[in-house]
Design an enzyme around this catalytic site. Sequence first.
Site, short mmCIF file in Angstrom:
data_model
loop_
_atom_site.label_atom_id
_atom_site.label_comp_id
_atom_site.label_asym_id
_atom_site.label_seq_id
_atom_site.Cartn_x
_atom_site.Cartn_y
_atom_site.Cartn_z
N TYR A 278 0.65 -1.31 0.02
CA TYR A 278 -0.31 -0.12 0.04
C TYR A 278 0.86 1.12 0.00
CZ TYR A 278 -2.96 -3.74 1.89
OH TYR A 278 -3.62 -4.86 2.07
N GLU B 253 1.52 -0.57 -5.15
CA GLU B 253 0.36 0.29 -4.93
C GLU B 253 -0.54 -0.01 -5.97
OE1 GLU B 253 -2.35 2.95 -4.43
OE2 GLU B 253 -0.68 3.02 -2.62
N ASP C 233 1.00 -0.09 5.13
CA ASP C 233 0.19 0.85 5.62
C ASP C 233 -1.23 0.85 4.81
OD1 ASP C 233 -0.61 3.32 6.34
OD2 ASP C 233 0.30 4.60 5.30
N CYS D 297 -4.49 3.13 10.58
CA CYS D 297 -5.34 4.39 10.98
C CYS D 297 -6.46 3.83 11.79
CB CYS D 297 -5.27 5.10 10.07
SG CYS D 297 -6.24 4.42 8.55
#
Length: 442
Positions: free
Chosen positions: A295, A319, A372, A399
């Site tokens: 990512y 990505e 991530d 997150c």
Amino acid sequence: MNPGDIIDLEITGVAHGGVFVARHGAATDSPGRVVFVADVIPGENVRVRLTDTGKQSFWRAEALEVVDASPHRRPHVWRAADIDVAPEDRPGGAEFGHIALEHQRDLKEQVLRDSLARIGGLDVPTSMRPPLVPAGGPAEEPDGAAWRTRISLHVDRESRVGPYAARSHRVIPVDDLPLATAGVEWVGLGLTTGAPGRIDLVQPADGRVRVIPRPDPPRAARARGGRRPQHPIAPVPPEAHEVVLERVGDRDFRVDAGGFWQVHRFAAHSLTRLVTGALQDGALVDPDAAHLDLYGGVGLFAAAIGDVGGATTRVTSVESDPRATLHAGENLAEWVGARAETDRVDRFVARLAATASAAERARLARGVVVLDPPRAGAGREVVEGIAALGPAAVVYVACDPVALARDLATFRSAGYETPRVDAVDLFAHSHHLEAVAVLTRG
């Protein structure tokens, strides 16, 4: 009880998602009904209006008045969202803005610890720190405001411009945008009309604010033969493809103005410091090993791996966004062993596990994987695929504490353990946080 009924509650705890917990009808022989309420603080007695009583497991309510206030209550950082404003007119996005900044961070760490224990079955030390400020750079604002370099405003069918009301899609005109940088706020408040849809405001390192309109696509007419109408995807506006520079330390990163970059002005620096520190402390980067940045966006963490390992470091950034991959290739050009691939992470990991040669597997087994993922987390398939590659270490940047806890539990079942989880408050006055965990084979 029915929606619209007004009751008094004692707030007893904090839950994930920016809401707080009370119990209605608690008695010696019954814990009572769980009620989730926003805009309050544990320890307060409040008057609320029920909004959802249709679920067996919990109800929802909106706060109307604070009867007994917490010592941690402050005037809301966003006046339009304070408790004396009608709940339906409070803008969203600053759901912790009524809480003293240090106590916000205590509550977020509590949510992190609870998620790790309840979802992941993990009892590990945690920490929560403020954003890390670049040496010689400006400090965090004392009240934690003015940090967003990127915001989205919305335009309704009457051409009103503003944020959405909390937990709705109704546009609320406002007089200030206190979480935005001064430049973004000034430009945002100057927008008085537009086509229905969204307007993104972006302030990269050069300080000039870009305005990226994203109008809703027109609804296609009903097709012949009675088929359902089609809803086309809105085309990407040309403003979104402007290439801007973002600076982290001594390095510039090329990124589309409309592409992904961390929204807090200190976020990229803070996370790079945390990831780099983890790699250095564990002596994890063997330049001749095979390292992965999953990512990877425009290569922020691949560059962190390369900085630790040196000019010959082998690192692959993966990505799904082809334009981000294009920029990652440019941003990683100084490392002869770096490359950027456009692919979905689940497909890339599965293909690598199926096709890697013995030599490649040996290099992967000495390497580190930095990931991530989006808010939903990596998920079982990706986590098990990474574990099957057998890297020496994994650095997980998260997150969402619940998704992190779930994925750490999957890693643990595959033989990887983490000694601690460190969080950083990159979303002051909201419930969000970023956390970093380093996992090694047990």
